[in-house]
Design a protein around this motif. Structure first.
Motif, PDB file in Angstrom:
ATOM      1  N   GLY A   9      -3.521  20.049 -45.449  1.00 47.58           N
ATOM      2  CA  GLY A   9      -2.212  20.711 -45.474  1.00 47.58           C
ATOM      3  C   GLY A   9      -1.531  20.722 -44.118  1.00 47.58           C
ATOM      4  N   ARG A  10      -0.438  21.460 -44.048  1.00 52.93           N
ATOM      5  CA  ARG A  10       0.370  21.502 -42.815  1.00 52.93           C
ATOM      6  C   ARG A  10       0.144  22.778 -42.009  1.00 52.93           C
ATOM      7  NH1 ARG A  10       4.573  17.713 -42.349  1.00 52.93           N
ATOM      8  NH2 ARG A  10       4.123  15.977 -43.753  1.00 52.93           N
ATOM      9  N   ASN A  11      -0.159  23.903 -42.670  1.00 49.11           N
ATOM     10  CA  ASN A  11      -0.173  25.194 -41.995  1.00 49.11           C
ATOM     11  C   ASN A  11      -1.566  25.807 -41.932  1.00 49.11           C
ATOM     12  OD1 ASN A  11       2.723  25.204 -43.645  1.00 49.11           O
ATOM     13  ND2 ASN A  11       2.860  25.832 -41.509  1.00 49.11           N
ATOM     14  N   ALA A  12      -1.849  26.433 -40.776  1.00 52.14           N
ATOM     15  CA  ALA A  12      -3.088  27.190 -40.598  1.00 52.14           C
ATOM     16  C   ALA A  12      -2.777  28.671 -40.764  1.00 52.14           C
ATOM     17  CB  ALA A  12      -3.673  26.918 -39.216  1.00 52.14           C
ATOM     18  N   TYR A  13      -3.654  29.369 -41.455  1.00 54.55           N
ATOM     19  CA  TYR A  13      -3.451  30.802 -41.681  1.00 54.55           C
ATOM     20  C   TYR A  13      -4.763  31.426 -42.110  1.00 54.55           C
ATOM     21  CZ  TYR A  13      -3.289  29.395 -46.611  1.00 54.55           C
ATOM     22  OH  TYR A  13      -3.590  28.860 -47.848  1.00 54.55           O
ATOM     23  N   ARG A  14      -4.787  32.751 -42.153  1.00 57.43           N
ATOM     24  CA  ARG A  14      -5.956  33.467 -42.642  1.00 57.43           C
ATOM     25  C   ARG A  14      -5.610  34.160 -43.951  1.00 57.43           C
ATOM     26  NH1 ARG A  14     -10.764  34.493 -40.312  1.00 57.43           N
ATOM     27  NH2 ARG A  14     -10.128  34.170 -38.141  1.00 57.43           N
ATOM     28  N   ARG A  15      -6.402  33.924 -44.958  1.00 54.91           N
ATOM     29  CA  ARG A  15      -6.192  34.520 -46.268  1.00 54.91           C
ATOM     30  C   ARG A  15      -6.446  36.033 -46.228  1.00 54.91           C
ATOM     31  NH1 ARG A  15      -7.522  31.737 -51.135  1.00 54.91           N
ATOM     32  NH2 ARG A  15      -9.002  33.442 -51.503  1.00 54.91           N
ATOM     33  N   PRO A  16      -5.939  36.772 -47.225  1.00 49.06           N
ATOM     34  CA  PRO A  16      -6.194  38.215 -47.279  1.00 49.06           C
ATOM     35  C   PRO A  16      -7.685  38.563 -47.306  1.00 49.06           C
ATOM     36  CG  PRO A  16      -4.416  37.645 -48.770  1.00 49.06           C
ATOM     37  CD  PRO A  16      -4.968  36.350 -48.258  1.00 49.06           C
ATOM     38  N   ASP A  17      -8.528  37.659 -47.851  1.00 50.53           N
ATOM     39  CA  ASP A  17      -9.967  37.935 -47.886  1.00 50.53           C
ATOM     40  C   ASP A  17     -10.660  37.598 -46.572  1.00 50.53           C
ATOM     41  OD1 ASP A  17     -10.000  35.176 -47.890  1.00 50.53           O
ATOM     42  OD2 ASP A  17     -10.845  34.966 -49.899  1.00 50.53           O
ATOM     43  N   GLY A  18      -9.897  37.186 -45.548  1.00 49.44           N
ATOM     44  CA  GLY A  18     -10.458  36.919 -44.231  1.00 49.44           C
ATOM     45  C   GLY A  18     -10.873  35.483 -43.994  1.00 49.44           C
ATOM     46  N   ILE A  19     -10.883  34.654 -45.030  1.00 48.06           N
ATOM     47  CA  ILE A  19     -11.272  33.256 -44.876  1.00 48.06           C
ATOM     48  C   ILE A  19     -10.098  32.460 -44.324  1.00 48.06           C
ATOM     49  CG2 ILE A  19     -11.977  31.173 -46.128  1.00 48.06           C
ATOM     50  CD1 ILE A  19     -13.542  33.043 -48.022  1.00 48.06           C
ATOM     51  N   ALA A  20     -10.363  31.656 -43.297  1.00 48.20           N
ATOM     52  CA  ALA A  20      -9.308  30.876 -42.653  1.00 48.20           C
ATOM     53  C   ALA A  20      -9.036  29.590 -43.434  1.00 48.20           C
ATOM     54  CB  ALA A  20      -9.701  30.554 -41.220  1.00 48.20           C
ATOM     55  N   VAL A  21      -7.808  29.138 -43.378  1.00 43.12           N
ATOM     56  CA  VAL A  21      -7.399  27.845 -43.925  1.00 43.12           C
ATOM     57  C   VAL A  21      -6.865  27.034 -42.742  1.00 43.12           C
ATOM     58  CG1 VAL A  21      -5.862  26.627 -45.507  1.00 43.12           C
ATOM     59  CG2 VAL A  21      -6.887  28.828 -46.186  1.00 43.12           C
ATOM     60  N   ILE A  22      -7.498  25.888 -42.469  1.00 44.35           N
ATOM     61  CA  ILE A  22      -7.192  25.147 -41.250  1.00 44.35           C
ATOM     62  C   ILE A  22      -6.969  23.673 -41.568  1.00 44.35           C
ATOM     63  CG2 ILE A  22      -7.963  24.583 -38.914  1.00 44.35           C
ATOM     64  CD1 ILE A  22     -10.005  26.903 -39.183  1.00 44.35           C
ATOM     65  N   PRO A  23      -5.772  23.142 -41.349  1.00 49.91           N
ATOM     66  CA  PRO A  23      -5.604  21.682 -41.437  1.00 49.91           C
ATOM     67  C   PRO A  23      -6.542  20.983 -40.459  1.00 49.91           C
ATOM     68  CG  PRO A  23      -3.476  22.786 -41.397  1.00 49.91           C
ATOM     69  CD  PRO A  23      -4.502  23.832 -41.089  1.00 49.91           C
ATOM     70  N   ALA A  24      -7.147  19.888 -40.870  1.00 44.53           N
ATOM     71  CA  ALA A  24      -8.176  19.233 -40.060  1.00 44.53           C
ATOM     72  C   ALA A  24      -7.666  18.883 -38.652  1.00 44.53           C
ATOM     73  CB  ALA A  24      -8.684  17.991 -40.761  1.00 44.53           C
ATOM     74  N   ALA A  25      -6.412  18.473 -38.546  1.00 45.66           N
ATOM     75  CA  ALA A  25      -5.879  18.061 -37.244  1.00 45.66           C
ATOM     76  C   ALA A  25      -5.648  19.211 -36.297  1.00 45.66           C
ATOM     77  CB  ALA A  25      -4.576  17.281 -37.447  1.00 45.66           C
TER      78      ALA A  25
END
Length: 424
Positions: free
Chosen positions: A404-420
Motif C-alpha cells: 500500500g501507500r500509507n503507514a499507520y497503526r490500527r486501533p488494535d495496536g498492530i502497525a500497517v507498513i508499506p514495504a518501502a
C-alpha cells in the motif's frame, strides 16, 4: 567509487573497524563487498588475480608489513591467508588492520576458525531502503524498542513498483540494466554458479540441467517450508533415472557455501514454551530476482498472473512468495544493523504461521506478516493477535507489511507498513 551508494552495512563497519583488528565481509558474488571494502583500505590484494595470489603464497608475511588497512579480496582463493591474518593479529592487535572479503566458504577450511580475531560480517544484496525508492519512515530498531511510536509516512511505490524491484535485482551491477540485458546478466550469474563456482569448490557437475532444475524447484518453493525430498521430486518429475539424494544434498551444501541460499530458520523461543513449533526453515535465494529468472517470470507475467503458478512445481501464489522474499531480504539487512535475528514461526499442524519473528538483543520480538495487497483486514492479523496473547510482554510490536501507500497503526495496536517505508 564516486557513484557509490552507501549501504546499511556501512554503519556496522563504521562501528567495528575502529575497534577491531580484522573483519571478514562475506556474501554472494556481486553484492558489493569489494566496493564497500575498498573505501576503507589503503593496500589491496585481489586474490582472484593469480599473480597476487602467488605473491602471498611466496611471502605470506608481506600483509603484516603493510602500512594502513589491508584488503584481501576473495580470500577463499588462497585459504592459508586466513591463518596468516589470525597469527598477525595475535602478534599485533591494533584496530583496523585487515579486511577480508569472501564469496564462498572454502572447501579447504582454514586451520583455525578465527574466533576472537576475525569478526565476520554478512553482506546481502541491496535492501529496499538502499535502492533509492524514497525516505523510510519506520525504523525496525524503533519497533524493537517497544515504545510503540506513531506509525506514519506515505510511499510512492505501488504493486507494479514492487514487482519491478523483485525482477530488478538487489545486485548493484545488475540493477542499472533493464529488459534483455538484465535477463542476460542474471542468466550469466546462474550459469557461472553451475559451470565455474561448483568446480572451483571441487564439485564437477555431470548433469548441469539437473542442478539448474533443482535451483528452479527451490525457487518455486520460495517462502515455504517444503521438504527437500519434495523439491527433489519436483526437479525430477517423470524421470526414471533420478539423481541420488546425496547428490542433491551436495547441491544444497555447495549453494550454501556460495551464500546463494538464504533460508529463514524456524523460531524457537528461549523459554521453549511453544512445544508445537516446527523447526523447518523457510526457503529463500539470496536475491528474489534470481528466483524469478529461474522460473522464467517477468514483471509482465507476474502482474498478469498469466498461468505463472501453473508453470511452477508447487502451483503456489508465486508473486506473493517473491514479495515475501523481497521483504525477507530487506528485513535481514535491517535486523543485522540492529544486532537482531530473523526467524519464521509455524506450528507443526500449520494452524498458526507468522512470516517473520525479529528478535532483538534483549530478547524481545517484533512479529511481521506480509500481504500482497494495499489494505489489511481482520483476517490478516489473526496470527499476530494469537501470538500477542501467547507471549504477552515479550512482543515489542507487531506489523503487517503491505504494497500500500500509507503507514499507520490500527486501533488494535498492530502497525500497517508499506514495504518501502520500513528501514533500519
Amino acid at each position: 567509487m564516486g557513484n557509490y551508494r552507501r549501504r546499511v552495512v556501512d554503519g556496522e563497519l563504521d562501528e567495528l573497524l575502529p575497534e577491531l583488528s580484522a573483519l571478514a565481509i562475506e556474501g554472494a558474488k556481486g553484492v558489493g563487498k569489494t566496493e564497500t571494502a575498498l573505501r576503507r583500505s589503503e593496500v589491496v590484494y585481489a586474490l582472484d588475480d593469480g599473480v597476487q595470489r602467488d605473491l602471498l603464497a611466496a611471502d605470506p608475511g608481506r600483509i603484516s608489513r603493510a602500512t594502513g588497512t589491508v584488503l584481501i579480496d576473495e580470500w577463499q582463493r588462497h585459504p592459508a591467508v586466513w591463518d596468516e591474518v589470525r597469527r598477525s593479529v595475535d602478534r599485533d592487535p591494533r584496530p583496523g588492520r585487515f579486511i577480508l572479503t569472501g564469496s564462498a566458504t572454502p572447501t579447504e577450511a582454514p586451520m583455525h576458525s578465527g574466533a576472537g580475531r576475525i569478526v565476520q560480517v554478512r553482506m546481502r544484496p541491496m535492501s529496499l531502503a538502499e535502492r533509492g525508492l524514497g525516505a523510510t519512515t519506520v525504523s525496525l530498531q524503533a519497533l524493537l524498542s517497544g515504545r510503540r511510536d506513531p506509525i506514519e509516512g506515505e510511499s510512492a511505490v505501488d504493486l507494479p513498483g514492487y514487482v519491478d524491484e523483485i525482477v530488478g535485482s538487489g545486485f548493484p551491477g545488475i540493477r542499472p540494466l533493464s529488459g534483455r540485458a538484465r535477463r542476460a546478466q542474471l542468466d550469466g550469474y546462474i550459469a557461472r554458479i553451475v559451470e565455474r563456482d561448483f568446480p572451483e569448490l571441487g564439485h564437477r557437475i555431470r548433469r548441469p540441467a539437473t542442478l539448474r532444475a533443482w535451483l528452479a524447484a527451490y525457487a518455486a518453493a520460495t517462502g515455504t517450508t517444503t521438504a527437500y525430498n519434495a523439491i527433489l521430486d519436483a526437479t525430477t518429475a517423470g524421470e526414471v533415472d533420478k539423481p541420488a539424494k546425496s547428490t542433491t544434498i551436495t547441491y544444497r551444501d555447495v549453494l550454501a557455501q556460495l551464500w546463494l541460499l538464504d533460508p529463514v530458520p524456524g523460531w524457537l523461543p528461549v523459554d521453549n514454551s511453544f512445544a508445537r513449533l516446527a523447526r523447518a526453515p523457510s526457503h529463500h535465494l539470496a536475491d528474489p530476482a534470481l528466483a524469478a529468472r529461474l522460473l522464467n517470470l517477468t514483471a509482465e507475467t507476474l502482474l498478469a498472473g498469466s498461468g505463472a503458478s501453473k508453470r511452477t512445481p508447487f502451483g503456489a501464489n508465486t508473486l506473493g512468495q517473491l514479495f515475501e522474499s523481497l521483504v525477507a531480504l530487506s528485513m535481514r539487512v535491517y535486523a543485522q544493523s540492529a544486532e537482531a535475528g530473523v526467524n519464521h514461526l509455524r506450528t507443526r499442524n500449520g494452524d498458526h504461521e507468522v512470516d517473520f519473528i525479529v528478535t532483538g538483543p534483549g530478547g524481545r520480538i517484533v512479529a511481521f506478516e506480509t500481504k500482497l495487497a494495499s489494505t489489511v483486514d481482520e483476517q490478516d492479523v489473526v496470527h499476530l493477535r494469537w501470538l500477542r496473547n501467547a507471549v504477552g510482554d515479550l512482543l515489542a510490536d507487531a506489523a503487517v507489511i503491505t504494497t500500500g501507500r500509507n503507514a499507520y497503526r490500527r486501533p488494535d495496536g498492530i502497525a500497517v507498513i508499506p514495504a518501502a517505508l520500513l528501514g533500519p
